[in-house]
Design an enzyme around this catalytic site. Structure first.
Site, short mmCIF file in Angstrom:
data_model
loop_
_atom_site.label_atom_id
_atom_site.label_comp_id
_atom_site.label_asym_id
_atom_site.label_seq_id
_atom_site.Cartn_x
_atom_site.Cartn_y
_atom_site.Cartn_z
N HIS A 82 0.85 -1.19 0.00
CA HIS A 82 0.00 0.00 0.00
C HIS A 82 0.89 1.24 0.00
O HIS A 82 1.85 1.31 0.75
CB HIS A 82 -0.91 0.00 1.24
CG HIS A 82 -1.88 1.13 1.24
ND1 HIS A 82 -3.10 1.07 0.59
CD2 HIS A 82 -1.80 2.37 1.78
CE1 HIS A 82 -3.72 2.22 0.74
NE2 HIS A 82 -2.96 3.03 1.46
N ASP A 161 -15.24 2.76 7.26
CA ASP A 161 -14.12 3.60 6.81
C ASP A 161 -14.52 4.38 5.57
O ASP A 161 -14.19 5.56 5.42
CB ASP A 161 -12.88 2.75 6.52
CG ASP A 161 -11.84 3.57 5.78
OD1 ASP A 161 -11.28 4.49 6.40
OD2 ASP A 161 -11.61 3.33 4.58
N ARG A 168 -14.15 12.78 6.32
CA ARG A 168 -12.85 13.40 6.65
C ARG A 168 -12.36 14.25 5.49
O ARG A 168 -11.81 15.34 5.66
CB ARG A 168 -11.82 12.31 6.98
CG ARG A 168 -12.04 11.71 8.36
CD ARG A 168 -11.16 10.49 8.56
NE ARG A 168 -9.77 10.77 8.33
CZ ARG A 168 -8.90 9.89 7.81
NH1 ARG A 168 -9.30 8.68 7.46
NH2 ARG A 168 -7.65 10.22 7.66
N SER A 183 -7.58 3.91 9.16
CA SER A 183 -8.32 3.84 7.90
C SER A 183 -7.65 2.83 6.95
O SER A 183 -8.30 1.92 6.42
CB SER A 183 -8.36 5.23 7.27
OG SER A 183 -8.74 5.18 5.93
N LYS A 187 -8.84 -1.59 6.06
CA LYS A 187 -9.04 -2.20 4.74
C LYS A 187 -8.03 -3.31 4.50
O LYS A 187 -8.35 -4.36 3.96
CB LYS A 187 -8.91 -1.13 3.66
CG LYS A 187 -10.06 -0.15 3.66
CD LYS A 187 -9.83 1.01 2.72
CE LYS A 187 -8.79 1.96 3.19
NZ LYS A 187 -9.13 3.38 3.15
N1 URA Z 1 -5.64 6.47 2.48
C1 URA Z 1 -6.64 5.88 3.20
O1 URA Z 1 -7.14 4.84 2.82
N2 URA Z 1 -7.03 6.47 4.32
C2 URA Z 1 -6.50 7.61 4.78
O2 URA Z 1 -6.90 8.09 5.83
C3 URA Z 1 -5.46 8.22 4.04
C4 URA Z 1 -5.03 7.62 2.89
#
Ligand code: URA
Length: 441
Positions: A82, A161, A168, A183, A187
């Site tokens: 990621h 999320d 957000r 967050s 995932k």
């Molecule tokens: N990517 C995400 O999935 N969440 C965040 O809060 C910031 C970047």
């Protein structure tokens, strides 16, 4: 539960227990807590912070708001990568099929463009016909057959999320370490991984602005992963200039295809190999980074990685012929070469200006419902430190029309600086962060 009591407590620097986090997240997802209450609560979190136990409770609450992949029965290691977001960053498109071609399952849940950064899903969808809205069942079957699926966050994966993230984004509460860590990890933990590699971007084009913040974010994610039996390793890479040459959705897919043939720009190949090597070592299919690099290079040069990408594209409804003929990708009708205004050294190629410029040209969203123009963007041939002559071609602008070309020229005027001398750019792959601490590379 009285929400305003929780808002008050956070506002005054107090903490919530795990049960309160669970109930709050559950009720917000179900619509029983309003957006205005949650906005106030998020701002209190942003300003007051969360301790480790709270970050972990929030992550669990978001993770448990949806379903998870169940991939253990596949009997192979499951590792994902990621990135914290960059400009020209098409590494996921190269890495997922490359690593999958070496026997590792890669259930890659990616995002859309955020702020000045582009999203992997938007890039992939520039391939005609390519679907990324796979259901969990569909993705699981594909991972079983091909080792890899490239999908977006549906309602099945951490829906809390998804809802909180949109809020957000609209309330300027994104740039908070505990909120970002929870967050992302909600995932990633839903992917049922045995390991995760995080690409932490550093420099003027990164979301976080100091190295201390980047290390803190990495440590938060390492800690969350450990709590769920998922080892996390973070690699810090430079984002003080775009990665590779292509910036823009279809242009980046074209460059990713070149990279899958082993012929991508040197910086893109280096970041891909550094992250891929960590994935192979975490998966225990390579004994160390050097053995992993040998395997990755072999999969690139033999065509095995490209063949895997072809199968993935085909399975997800995309036109596999783009791999042989990239002119089948969306093409910008207007193009213009941008030349150096003076001789000197390239001292800056500013990623934020380039990312915002792509949005200006129509290649990003100003509001979530905007359609994006996948064809537009920039191909930039110079890097900070390069010596250039007056009139030398530096970049090519890809635009929809003449107005876009003109806007593109202004973007490059602001983004590329030529000076009498140039400071050395940040080291491309500079640090490795693991449970054992920070290592300078
Ligand atoms: N990517 C995400 O999935 N969440 C965040 O809060 C910031 C970047």
């Amino acid at each position: 539960m009285l929400v305003h009591r929780l808002i008050e407590r956070k506002r005054d620097g107090g903490r919530l227990d795990a049960g309160e986090w669970r109930t709050l997240v559950m009720q917000y997802t179900a619509g029983a807590v309003t957006d205005y209450q949650m906005s106030a609560f998020l701002m209190a979190c942003f300003l007051r912070g969360l301790d480790r136990t709270e970050t972990s409770a929030l992550t669990d609450a978001m993770l448990n708001s949806g379903s998870r992949f169940d991939l253990a029965s596949l009997g192979v290691p499951r590792v994902d990568k990621h990135s914290i977001g960059g400009v020209g960053d098409k590494v996921s498109i190269v890495l997922a099929p490359l690593v999958a071609s070496l026997g590792i399952a890669v259930p890659m849940v990616s995002g859309r463009g955020l702020g000045h950064t582009g999203g992997t899903l938007d890039k992939l969808e520039s391939i005609p016909g390519m679907r990324t809205n796979l259901s969990l069942a569909e993705a699981r079957a594909q991972i079983e057959d091909l080792g890899c699926a490239l999908l977006g966050q549906t309602d099945e994966i951490a829906p809390a999320d998804r809802k909180l993230y949109a809020l957000r984004d609209a309330t300027s509460t994104v740039e908070s370490i505990p909120l970002i860590a929870s967050s992302i990890m909600s995932k990633k933990l839903a992917e049922d991984l045995t390991g995760l590699v995080i690409d932490i971007k550093r420099g003027s084009g990164a979301f976080l602005t100091s190295f201390e913040q980047e290390v803190a974010l990495a440590n938060e994610m390492i800690h969350l992963g450990e709590g769920h039996g998922c080892p996390v390793v973070a690699v810090v890479t430079a984002m003080d200039r775009p990665l590779g040459r292509a910036c823009g959705h279809a242009l980046e897919v074209e460059e990713a295809i070149t990279a899958l043939k082993g012929e991508g720009p040197a910086d893109l190949m280096e970041v891909t190999l550094a992250l891929g090597a960590e994935m192979l070592v975490l998966a225990r299919v390579a004994s160390d980074a050097s053995a992993a690099r040998t395997d990755l290079n072999a999969a690139l040069s033999s065509g095995k990685a490209l063949a895997r990408f072809r199968k993935v594209v085909e399975r997800q409804g995309g036109d596999p012929a783009v791999l042989d003929d990239t002119s089948r990708l969306p093409q910008a009708p207007a193009r213009e070469t941008y030349a150096a205004r003076r001789a000197g050294f390239v001292s800056r190629v500013e990623p934020r200006a380039i990312g915002r410029g792509i949005i200006e040209l129509g290649g990003g969203r100003k509001v979530m419902s905007d359609e994006i123009d996948a064809a537009v963007g920039f191909v930039i041939h110079v890097k900070p430190g390069d010596r250039v002559e007056a009139g030398q071609p530096l970049a090519v602008i890809h635009a929809r029309d003449d107005a876009g070309i003109e806007a593109g020229r202004s973007v490059l005027d602001a983004a590329i600086t030529i000076a009498d001398e140039a400071e050395p750019p940040l080291k491309l792959v500079s640090h490795r962060i693991s449970r054992n601490g920070v290592e300078t590379l």
